[in-house]
Design a protein around this motif. Structure first.
Motif, PDB file in Angstrom:
ATOM      1  N   ALA A 268       0.836  -1.195   0.000  1.00 24.01           N
ATOM      2  CA  ALA A 268       0.000   0.000   0.000  1.00 24.01           C
ATOM      3  C   ALA A 268       0.873   1.248   0.000  1.00 24.01           C
ATOM      4  O   ALA A 268       1.883   1.302   0.717  1.00 24.01           O
ATOM      5  CB  ALA A 268      -0.925  -0.001   1.208  1.00 24.01           C
ATOM      6  N   GLY A 269       0.502   2.216  -0.828  1.00 23.34           N
ATOM      7  CA  GLY A 269       1.268   3.441  -0.954  1.00 23.34           C
ATOM      8  C   GLY A 269       2.275   3.432  -2.092  1.00 23.34           C
ATOM      9  O   GLY A 269       2.788   4.495  -2.470  1.00 23.34           O
TER      10      GLY A 269
ATOM     11  N   ARG B 214      -5.232   9.840  -8.119  1.00 20.51           N
ATOM     12  CA  ARG B 214      -4.162   8.874  -7.857  1.00 20.51           C
ATOM     13  C   ARG B 214      -3.662   8.220  -9.143  1.00 20.51           C
ATOM     14  O   ARG B 214      -2.491   7.878  -9.250  1.00 20.51           O
ATOM     15  CB  ARG B 214      -4.653   7.776  -6.901  1.00 20.51           C
TER      16      ARG B 214
ATOM     17  N   SER C 121      -0.050   5.887  -4.984  1.00 17.34           N
ATOM     18  CA  SER C 121      -0.748   5.739  -3.696  1.00 17.34           C
ATOM     19  C   SER C 121      -1.718   4.560  -3.728  1.00 17.34           C
ATOM     20  O   SER C 121      -2.891   4.679  -3.361  1.00 17.34           O
ATOM     21  CB  SER C 121      -1.511   7.032  -3.367  1.00 17.34           C
TER      22      SER C 121
ATOM     23  N   LYS D 190      -3.861   1.286  -3.012  1.00 19.70           N
ATOM     24  CA  LYS D 190      -4.564   0.812  -1.831  1.00 19.70           C
ATOM     25  C   LYS D 190      -4.927  -0.657  -2.027  1.00 19.70           C
ATOM     26  O   LYS D 190      -5.053  -1.127  -3.160  1.00 19.70           O
ATOM     27  CB  LYS D 190      -5.850   1.623  -1.639  1.00 19.70           C
ATOM     28  N   PRO D 191      -5.141  -1.392  -0.942  1.00 19.52           N
ATOM     29  CA  PRO D 191      -5.545  -2.798  -1.086  1.00 19.52           C
ATOM     30  C   PRO D 191      -6.808  -2.962  -1.943  1.00 19.52           C
ATOM     31  O   PRO D 191      -6.922  -3.968  -2.667  1.00 19.52           O
ATOM     32  CB  PRO D 191      -5.780  -3.231   0.361  1.00 19.52           C
ATOM     33  N   GLU D 192      -7.702  -2.016  -1.892  1.00 20.31           N
ATOM     34  CA  GLU D 192      -8.928  -2.102  -2.693  1.00 20.31           C
ATOM     35  C   GLU D 192      -8.692  -1.901  -4.190  1.00 20.31           C
ATOM     36  O   GLU D 192      -9.614  -2.079  -4.990  1.00 20.31           O
ATOM     37  CB  GLU D 192      -9.986  -1.116  -2.201  1.00 20.31           C
ATOM     38  N   ASP D 193      -7.478  -1.557  -4.572  1.00 17.83           N
ATOM     39  CA  ASP D 193      -7.130  -1.481  -5.986  1.00 17.83           C
ATOM     40  C   ASP D 193      -6.756  -2.853  -6.548  1.00 17.83           C
ATOM     41  O   ASP D 193      -6.539  -2.993  -7.760  1.00 17.83           O
ATOM     42  CB  ASP D 193      -5.958  -0.520  -6.212  1.00 17.83           C
TER      43      ASP D 193
ATOM     44  N   VAL E  52      -2.263  -5.417  -4.185  1.00 15.93           N
ATOM     45  CA  VAL E  52      -1.763  -4.429  -3.235  1.00 15.93           C
ATOM     46  C   VAL E  52      -2.017  -4.954  -1.827  1.00 15.93           C
ATOM     47  O   VAL E  52      -3.162  -5.193  -1.445  1.00 15.93           O
ATOM     48  CB  VAL E  52      -2.453  -3.074  -3.422  1.00 15.93           C
TER      49      VAL E  52
ATOM     50  N   SER F 221      -1.563  -4.648   2.436  1.00 17.94           N
ATOM     51  CA  SER F 221      -1.524  -3.583   3.447  1.00 17.94           C
ATOM     52  C   SER F 221      -0.356  -3.753   4.394  1.00 17.94           C
ATOM     53  O   SER F 221       0.338  -4.759   4.374  1.00 17.94           O
ATOM     54  CB  SER F 221      -2.827  -3.585   4.239  1.00 17.94           C
TER      55      SER F 221
END
Length: 123
Positions: free
Chosen positions: A13-14, A66, A84, A86-89, A121, A123
């Motif tokens: 993440a990030g 993003r 950036s 995110k796990p939801e990506d 992705v 976390s």
């Protein structure tokens, strides 16, 4: 036209990733292009699109600010710069094409699809 997506991978993440989609065939300049994604158990959803000239773009709300889509007509390639993350990506990302001067955002609007590239992705 045939589309070949690449650039996926497993990141934290990030982090950032850049996806590429190379197109074969003629008249790439006249094609509107898009990126979509599909997570396990979910429907394919719109991520970003770009018009034939590369001067107009559109983004889904969750990625706006993003992700950046771009089109290089000289290289017959589009890109999706993803920052950036995110796990939801996490999803399989697909590129799509249609010979059109419009800016297209719906799954049903595109005629040609690439094979997909996995983005994970953690976390």
């Amino acid at each position: 036209v045939q589309l070949q997506a690449s650039g996926g991978g497993s990141v934290q993440a990030g982090d950032s990733l850049r996806l590429s989609c190379a197109a074969s065939g003629r008249a790439f300049r006249s094609y509107a292009m898009g990126w979509f994604r599909q997570a396990p158990g979910k429907e394919r959803e719109f991520v970003a699109s770009i018009n034939w000239s590369g001067l107009s773009t559109n983004y889904a709300g969750p990625v706006k600010g993003r992700f950046t889509i771009s089109k290089d007509n000289a290289k017959n390639t589009i890109y999706l710069q993803m920052n950036s993350l995110k796990p939801e990506d996490t999803a399989v990302y697909y590129c799509a094409a249609r010979q059109s001067r419009a800016l297209l955002s719906g799954v049903e609007a595109y005629d040609y699809w690439g094979q997909g590239t996995q983005v994970t992705v953690s976390s």
